[in-house]
Design an enzyme around this catalytic site. Sequence first.
Site, PDB file in Angstrom:
ATOM      1  N   ARG A 246      48.321  37.594  41.418  1.00 23.99           N
ATOM      2  CA  ARG A 246      49.701  37.892  41.027  1.00 23.99           C
ATOM      3  C   ARG A 246      49.817  39.063  40.041  1.00 23.99           C
ATOM      4  O   ARG A 246      50.912  39.546  39.785  1.00 23.99           O
ATOM      5  CB  ARG A 246      50.353  36.632  40.429  1.00 23.99           C
ATOM      6  CG  ARG A 246      50.760  35.629  41.492  1.00 23.99           C
ATOM      7  CD  ARG A 246      51.330  34.372  40.885  1.00 23.99           C
ATOM      8  NE  ARG A 246      50.304  33.518  40.324  1.00 23.99           N
ATOM      9  CZ  ARG A 246      50.510  32.590  39.390  1.00 23.99           C
ATOM     10  NH1 ARG A 246      51.724  32.424  38.896  1.00 23.99           N
ATOM     11  NH2 ARG A 246      49.523  31.846  38.940  1.00 23.99           N
TER      12      ARG A 246
ATOM     13  N   GLN B  35      30.080  33.050  40.264  1.00 23.54           N
ATOM     14  CA  GLN B  35      30.579  32.059  41.212  1.00 23.54           C
ATOM     15  C   GLN B  35      30.943  32.844  42.482  1.00 23.54           C
ATOM     16  O   GLN B  35      31.889  33.627  42.472  1.00 23.54           O
ATOM     17  CB  GLN B  35      31.819  31.378  40.625  1.00 23.54           C
ATOM     18  CG  GLN B  35      32.321  30.209  41.443  1.00 23.54           C
ATOM     19  CD  GLN B  35      33.690  29.733  40.959  1.00 23.54           C
ATOM     20  OE1 GLN B  35      34.418  30.450  40.281  1.00 23.54           O
ATOM     21  NE2 GLN B  35      34.043  28.508  41.327  1.00 23.54           N
TER      22      GLN B  35
ATOM     23  N   THR C 217      38.021  24.938  39.484  1.00 27.64           N
ATOM     24  CA  THR C 217      37.502  24.993  38.111  1.00 27.64           C
ATOM     25  C   THR C 217      36.246  24.133  37.946  1.00 27.64           C
ATOM     26  O   THR C 217      35.362  24.472  37.155  1.00 27.64           O
ATOM     27  CB  THR C 217      38.579  24.554  37.114  1.00 27.64           C
ATOM     28  OG1 THR C 217      39.151  23.315  37.575  1.00 27.64           O
ATOM     29  CG2 THR C 217      39.693  25.577  36.995  1.00 27.64           C
TER      30      THR C 217
ATOM     31  N   GLY D 233      39.253  32.776  30.563  1.00 26.08           N
ATOM     32  CA  GLY D 233      39.285  34.213  30.307  1.00 26.08           C
ATOM     33  C   GLY D 233      40.680  34.793  30.270  1.00 26.08           C
ATOM     34  O   GLY D 233      40.890  35.889  29.757  1.00 26.08           O
TER      35      GLY D 233
ATOM     36  N   GLY E 105      48.740  20.662  35.021  1.00 22.64           N
ATOM     37  CA  GLY E 105      48.294  19.306  35.319  1.00 22.64           C
ATOM     38  C   GLY E 105      48.930  18.343  34.314  1.00 22.64           C
ATOM     39  O   GLY E 105      49.043  18.660  33.128  1.00 22.64           O
TER      40      GLY E 105
ATOM     41  N   TYR F 112      50.551  77.117  16.433  1.00 22.74           N
ATOM     42  CA  TYR F 112      49.310  76.525  16.908  1.00 22.74           C
ATOM     43  C   TYR F 112      48.197  76.957  15.973  1.00 22.74           C
ATOM     44  O   TYR F 112      47.913  78.155  15.836  1.00 22.74           O
ATOM     45  CB  TYR F 112      48.965  76.952  18.343  1.00 22.74           C
ATOM     46  CG  TYR F 112      47.588  76.463  18.707  1.00 22.74           C
ATOM     47  CD1 TYR F 112      47.341  75.089  18.805  1.00 22.74           C
ATOM     48  CD2 TYR F 112      46.514  77.325  18.870  1.00 22.74           C
ATOM     49  CE1 TYR F 112      46.061  74.617  19.074  1.00 22.74           C
ATOM     50  CE2 TYR F 112      45.239  76.855  19.146  1.00 22.74           C
ATOM     51  CZ  TYR F 112      45.024  75.497  19.236  1.00 22.74           C
ATOM     52  OH  TYR F 112      43.766  75.012  19.482  1.00 22.74           O
TER      53      TYR F 112
ATOM     54  N   ALA G   2      56.718  80.831  10.679  1.00 16.22           N
ATOM     55  CA  ALA G   2      57.104  80.237  11.962  1.00 16.22           C
ATOM     56  C   ALA G   2      56.434  80.976  13.109  1.00 16.22           C
ATOM     57  O   ALA G   2      56.333  82.207  13.096  1.00 16.22           O
ATOM     58  CB  ALA G   2      58.612  80.302  12.121  1.00 16.22           C
TER      59      ALA G   2
ATOM     60  N   ARG H 242      52.285  96.813  13.556  1.00 15.50           N
ATOM     61  CA  ARG H 242      53.641  96.731  14.072  1.00 15.50           C
ATOM     62  C   ARG H 242      54.020  98.126  14.508  1.00 15.50           C
ATOM     63  O   ARG H 242      53.821  99.086  13.756  1.00 15.50           O
ATOM     64  CB  ARG H 242      54.551  96.272  12.924  1.00 15.50           C
ATOM     65  CG  ARG H 242      55.849  95.652  13.350  1.00 15.50           C
ATOM     66  CD  ARG H 242      56.713  95.457  12.138  1.00 15.50           C
ATOM     67  NE  ARG H 242      56.474  94.209  11.418  1.00 15.50           N
ATOM     68  CZ  ARG H 242      57.005  93.950  10.227  1.00 15.50           C
ATOM     69  NH1 ARG H 242      57.745  94.848   9.613  1.00 15.50           N
ATOM     70  NH2 ARG H 242      56.775  92.808   9.629  1.00 15.50           N
TER      71      ARG H 242
HETATM   72  C1  UD1 Z   1      44.198  24.438  35.471  1.00 11.52           C
HETATM   73  C2  UD1 Z   1      44.085  22.935  35.348  1.00 11.52           C
HETATM   74  C3  UD1 Z   1      45.448  22.339  34.995  1.00 11.52           C
HETATM   75  C4  UD1 Z   1      45.950  22.951  33.707  1.00 11.52           C
HETATM   76  C5  UD1 Z   1      45.964  24.489  33.818  1.00 11.52           C
HETATM   77  C6  UD1 Z   1      46.243  25.080  32.468  1.00 11.52           C
HETATM   78  C7  UD1 Z   1      42.389  22.354  36.984  1.00 11.52           C
HETATM   79  C8  UD1 Z   1      42.123  21.774  38.314  1.00 11.52           C
HETATM   80  N1  UD1 Z   1      43.651  22.420  36.625  1.00 11.52           N
HETATM   81  O1  UD1 Z   1      45.087  24.702  36.547  1.00 11.52           O
HETATM   82  O2  UD1 Z   1      45.337  20.951  34.826  1.00 11.52           O
HETATM   83  O3  UD1 Z   1      47.242  22.494  33.437  1.00 11.52           O
HETATM   84  O4  UD1 Z   1      44.666  24.971  34.230  1.00 11.52           O
HETATM   85  O5  UD1 Z   1      46.427  26.455  32.584  1.00 11.52           O
HETATM   86  O6  UD1 Z   1      41.471  22.699  36.280  1.00 11.52           O
HETATM   87  N2  UD1 Z   1      38.656  29.716  37.838  1.00 11.52           N
HETATM   88  C9  UD1 Z   1      37.376  30.078  38.171  1.00 11.52           C
HETATM   89  N3  UD1 Z   1      36.868  29.687  39.370  1.00 11.52           N
HETATM   90  C10 UD1 Z   1      37.584  28.966  40.257  1.00 11.52           C
HETATM   91  C11 UD1 Z   1      38.898  28.585  39.903  1.00 11.52           C
HETATM   92  C12 UD1 Z   1      39.406  28.975  38.692  1.00 11.52           C
HETATM   93  O7  UD1 Z   1      36.694  30.763  37.397  1.00 11.52           O
HETATM   94  O8  UD1 Z   1      37.034  28.642  41.318  1.00 11.52           O
HETATM   95  C13 UD1 Z   1      39.193  30.143  36.556  1.00 11.52           C
HETATM   96  C14 UD1 Z   1      40.351  31.113  36.751  1.00 11.52           C
HETATM   97  O9  UD1 Z   1      39.916  32.444  36.671  1.00 11.52           O
HETATM   98  C15 UD1 Z   1      41.262  30.778  35.596  1.00 11.52           C
HETATM   99  C16 UD1 Z   1      40.939  29.328  35.264  1.00 11.52           C
HETATM  100  O10 UD1 Z   1      39.712  29.040  35.883  1.00 11.52           O
HETATM  101  O11 UD1 Z   1      40.997  31.554  34.460  1.00 11.52           O
HETATM  102  C17 UD1 Z   1      42.011  28.353  35.675  1.00 11.52           C
HETATM  103  O12 UD1 Z   1      42.141  28.375  37.077  1.00 11.52           O
HETATM  104  P1  UD1 Z   1      43.518  28.198  37.781  1.00 11.52           P
HETATM  105  O13 UD1 Z   1      43.296  28.127  39.245  1.00 11.52           O
HETATM  106  O14 UD1 Z   1      44.485  29.167  37.281  1.00 11.52           O
HETATM  107  O15 UD1 Z   1      43.914  26.738  37.261  1.00 11.52           O
HETATM  108  P2  UD1 Z   1      45.343  26.133  37.237  1.00 11.52           P
HETATM  109  O16 UD1 Z   1      45.770  25.901  38.633  1.00 11.52           O
HETATM  110  O17 UD1 Z   1      46.205  26.932  36.369  1.00 11.52           O
END
Ligand code: UD1
Length: 459
Positions: free
Chosen positions: A15, A75, A81, A103, A139, A366, A380, A440
């Site tokens: 996004r 990854q 997550t 991050g 969540g 300058y 000037a 001049r």
């Molecule tokens: C997550 C939480 C949610 C919480 C929210 C807060 C989970 C399942 N859900 O949701 O409960 O309310 O954060 O902001 O954890 N990332 C990875 N690898 C992946 C997926 C994500 O490194 O495979 C990193 C993303 O870069 C990001 C962070 O984890 O920085 C969170 O991932 P994102 O998918 O945004 O989690 P949410 O759906 O926001």
Amino acid sequence: MSIDVVVLAAGKGTRMRSALPKVLQPLAQRPLLAHVLATARAIRGLRQLHVVIGHGAPAVRNAFAEDIDVLWHEQAEQRGTGDALRTALSGLHSAERVLVLYGDVPLLQAQTLADFIAAVPENALGLCTGILADPHGYGRILRGANGRVQAIREERDCSPKERQVAEVNLGILLLPAAPLARWLGQLQPANAQGEYYLTDLIGLAVAEGIPVEPFCLPDPQEALGVNDAAQLAEVERLYQRRQLTALQKAGLRCADPARFDLRGELRFGADCWIEPNVIIEGQVVLGDRVRIGAGAILRDVEIADDVEILPYSLLEGAKIGAAARIGPFARIRPGTEIGAAAHIGNFVEAKKVILGAGSKANHLSYLGDAEIGQGVNIGAGVITCNYDGANKHRTEIGDEVFVGSDTQLIAPVKVGAGATIGAGSTITREVPAGGLTLSRSPQKSIAHWRRPKKSGTPA
Ligand code: UD1
Ligand code: CA
């Protein structure tokens, strides 16, 4: 007990609609991830810093090549997550507790984290929660009849009733390391997104009788995540406001807190005043009673007491002496040192210039590669012609020299102390001290001269 920090940063950030990986997007001119790492480094008992990267991994590693304290984990595919944390397991075998940060959540304060860590018993699983007016997208925290946390349910997996819960998971977790590998192995992607959810660990801990300790963040804004350009700007404003509040506590006067940007570090003395729309970058030092006019941009400059920077001036890599006055609309480039009580006026550009105390260049000049003495008046439109198309050359001007308006000084050239140069001169050779020098062509007048007429008009 020691703490390993794992920063999750593999997500794509679709996004943001940017070629730059999300965690490299700038907040106050530093990557989002740099803010998170700085906070993590302040944790007492930190054993090892881990970052899980994926999208744009080479660019991220490259941007942090000097951060040799970070252990990077890649990854390959973003499967949630929980899967992200599993990627870091290889580095966690001697960990005791694991703190999970994100991050793209850059506003979290070191003190808040310290309070959170202190609130979680060593054998427990801690999670940061918040009560949000709009819990959309987070969540939800599900509590049992006893009030204890039972589980976290992602919004997409919530029943309509669960969706009403205003208490949300802010994402930050403190986990006991011992059962971690086992728990992560038990995760199933049995949810609406088909992902391995880190949040499912809460349910697993509860099932094993491991205490789950929620910590309600006093200011849930600290856990704001950056997902798009609007949120990035919102986080920037919050960050700027927080920085300024700290500076104001130390006495900085700022006309409009909503229009102040510091992208670096500012040190300042007493009674400094900053007008709206000033941008400060790099390392900037202000003495006492310095006034910075509207729209000025200061980058890596040192400004002494009682200096006034007038509006819309750009100063970079320079030193400004006490009580000097710069601008409006001045451009001071790197390597310039302006002496005490000297004046640089509108539309004057100075590059690698040493300007002595009390000297003035007030309009449209300058000045480049020049050493100018004290009490000099630069008229000037004076230009140091420092570039011959191939090389740069120096101009040296002694004390108390008067350079008439619209003079060109063809460098390399020296002007002796006390010399006067007549307006409109082109100076190609050394000017002796004391006397008047001018080049001049003599003025002549032609009487009864008639202007040409347009052809076809009567004489
Ligand atoms: C997550 C939480 C949610 C919480 C929210 C807060 C989970 C399942 N859900 O949701 O409960 O309310 O954060 O902001 O954890 N990332 C990875 N690898 C992946 C997926 C994500 O490194 O495979 C990193 C993303 O870069 C990001 C962070 O984890 O920085 C969170 O991932 P994102 O998918 O945004 O989690 P949410 O759906 O926001
Ligand atoms: Ca998600």
